[in-house]
Motif scaffolding. Structure first.
Motif, mmCIF file in Angstrom:
data_model
loop_
_atom_site.group_PDB
_atom_site.id
_atom_site.type_symbol
_atom_site.label_atom_id
_atom_site.label_comp_id
_atom_site.label_asym_id
_atom_site.label_seq_id
_atom_site.Cartn_x
_atom_site.Cartn_y
_atom_site.Cartn_z
ATOM 1 N N UNK A 248 0.837 -1.204 0.000
ATOM 2 C CA UNK A 248 0.000 0.000 0.000
ATOM 3 C C UNK A 248 0.872 1.255 0.000
ATOM 4 N N UNK A 249 1.925 1.245 0.804
ATOM 5 C CA UNK A 249 2.819 2.398 0.840
ATOM 6 C C UNK A 249 3.525 2.584 -0.494
ATOM 7 N N UNK A 250 3.891 1.495 -1.132
ATOM 8 C CA UNK A 250 4.536 1.581 -2.440
ATOM 9 C C UNK A 250 3.591 2.226 -3.461
ATOM 10 N N UNK A 251 2.365 1.719 -3.492
ATOM 11 C CA UNK A 251 1.390 2.271 -4.441
ATOM 12 C C UNK A 251 1.142 3.756 -4.174
ATOM 13 N N UNK A 252 1.024 4.119 -2.902
ATOM 14 C CA UNK A 252 0.788 5.522 -2.560
ATOM 15 C C UNK A 252 1.994 6.380 -2.950
ATOM 16 N N UNK A 253 3.198 5.842 -2.764
ATOM 17 C CA UNK A 253 4.395 6.619 -3.101
ATOM 18 C C UNK A 253 4.438 6.931 -4.597
ATOM 19 N N UNK A 254 3.964 5.998 -5.417
ATOM 20 C CA UNK A 254 3.948 6.210 -6.866
ATOM 21 C C UNK A 254 2.811 7.140 -7.278
ATOM 22 N N UNK A 255 1.685 7.069 -6.591
ATOM 23 C CA UNK A 255 0.509 7.833 -6.973
ATOM 24 C C UNK A 255 0.572 9.291 -6.507
ATOM 25 N N UNK A 256 0.919 9.478 -5.235
ATOM 26 C CA UNK A 256 0.837 10.834 -4.684
ATOM 27 C C UNK A 256 1.991 11.219 -3.781
ATOM 28 N N UNK A 257 2.858 10.287 -3.478
ATOM 29 C CA UNK A 257 3.970 10.568 -2.571
ATOM 30 C C UNK A 257 3.616 10.218 -1.138
ATOM 31 N N UNK A 258 4.642 10.107 -0.321
ATOM 32 C CA UNK A 258 4.463 9.733 1.076
ATOM 33 C C UNK A 258 4.846 10.887 1.984
ATOM 34 N N UNK A 259 4.197 10.913 3.152
ATOM 35 C CA UNK A 259 4.605 11.876 4.169
ATOM 36 C C UNK A 259 5.924 11.400 4.766
ATOM 37 N N UNK A 260 6.577 12.236 5.519
ATOM 38 C CA UNK A 260 7.840 11.852 6.153
ATOM 39 C C UNK A 260 7.628 10.661 7.084
ATOM 40 N N UNK A 261 6.524 10.670 7.807
ATOM 41 C CA UNK A 261 6.206 9.563 8.724
ATOM 42 C C UNK A 261 6.002 8.267 7.943
ATOM 43 N N UNK A 262 5.311 8.331 6.828
ATOM 44 C CA UNK A 262 5.089 7.144 6.003
ATOM 45 C C UNK A 262 6.386 6.643 5.385
ATOM 46 N N UNK A 263 7.272 7.550 5.021
ATOM 47 C CA UNK A 263 8.571 7.148 4.488
ATOM 48 C C UNK A 263 9.368 6.381 5.542
ATOM 49 N N UNK A 264 9.323 6.840 6.779
ATOM 50 C CA UNK A 264 10.015 6.141 7.876
ATOM 51 C C UNK A 264 9.408 4.757 8.086
ATOM 52 N N UNK A 265 8.075 4.696 8.075
ATOM 53 C CA UNK A 265 7.389 3.410 8.247
ATOM 54 C C UNK A 265 7.763 2.454 7.121
ATOM 55 N N UNK A 266 7.789 2.966 5.898
ATOM 56 C CA UNK A 266 8.138 2.142 4.735
ATOM 57 C C UNK A 266 9.556 1.584 4.875
ATOM 58 N N UNK A 267 10.469 2.423 5.306
ATOM 59 C CA UNK A 267 11.857 1.992 5.470
ATOM 60 C C UNK A 267 11.968 0.891 6.531
ATOM 61 N N UNK A 268 11.274 1.070 7.647
ATOM 62 C CA UNK A 268 11.306 0.068 8.722
ATOM 63 C C UNK A 268 10.699 -1.245 8.249
#
Length: 73
Positions: free
Chosen positions: A11-31
């Motif tokens: 879900x985070x991957x799809x959101x990153x491609x569609x609209x980008x991620x917030x800083x918090x979501x980027x941290x969550x994605x990395x973890x």
């Protein structure tokens, strides 16, 4: 790694491609990605530790024992 975490990674991957991620979501994605990679490596190591190879002289060598990673399974 459980199915919920994998779904969240996707879900985070799809959101990153569609609209980008917030800083918090980027941290969550990395973890979550790090957890996924670590789980994958543990699983692969466990499988490799169970492989026995027959040497040319006929002896059987366990790869986990040969390379010092035997996990005791």
């Amino acid at each position: 790694m459980d199915e919920q975490k994998i779904k969240r990674i996707n879900a985070l991957y799809r959101k990153s491609k569609a609209e980008g991620l917030t800083e918090e979501e980027q941290k969550e994605q990395k973890i979550l990605r790090r957890e996924y990679v670590d789980a994958f490596k543990r699983n692969l190591r466990s499988q490799l530790d169970r492989i026995d190879i027959e040497e040319k002289d006929g002896s059987i060598v366990n790869l986990g024992e040969k390379y010092g990673h035997k996990t005791g399974h």
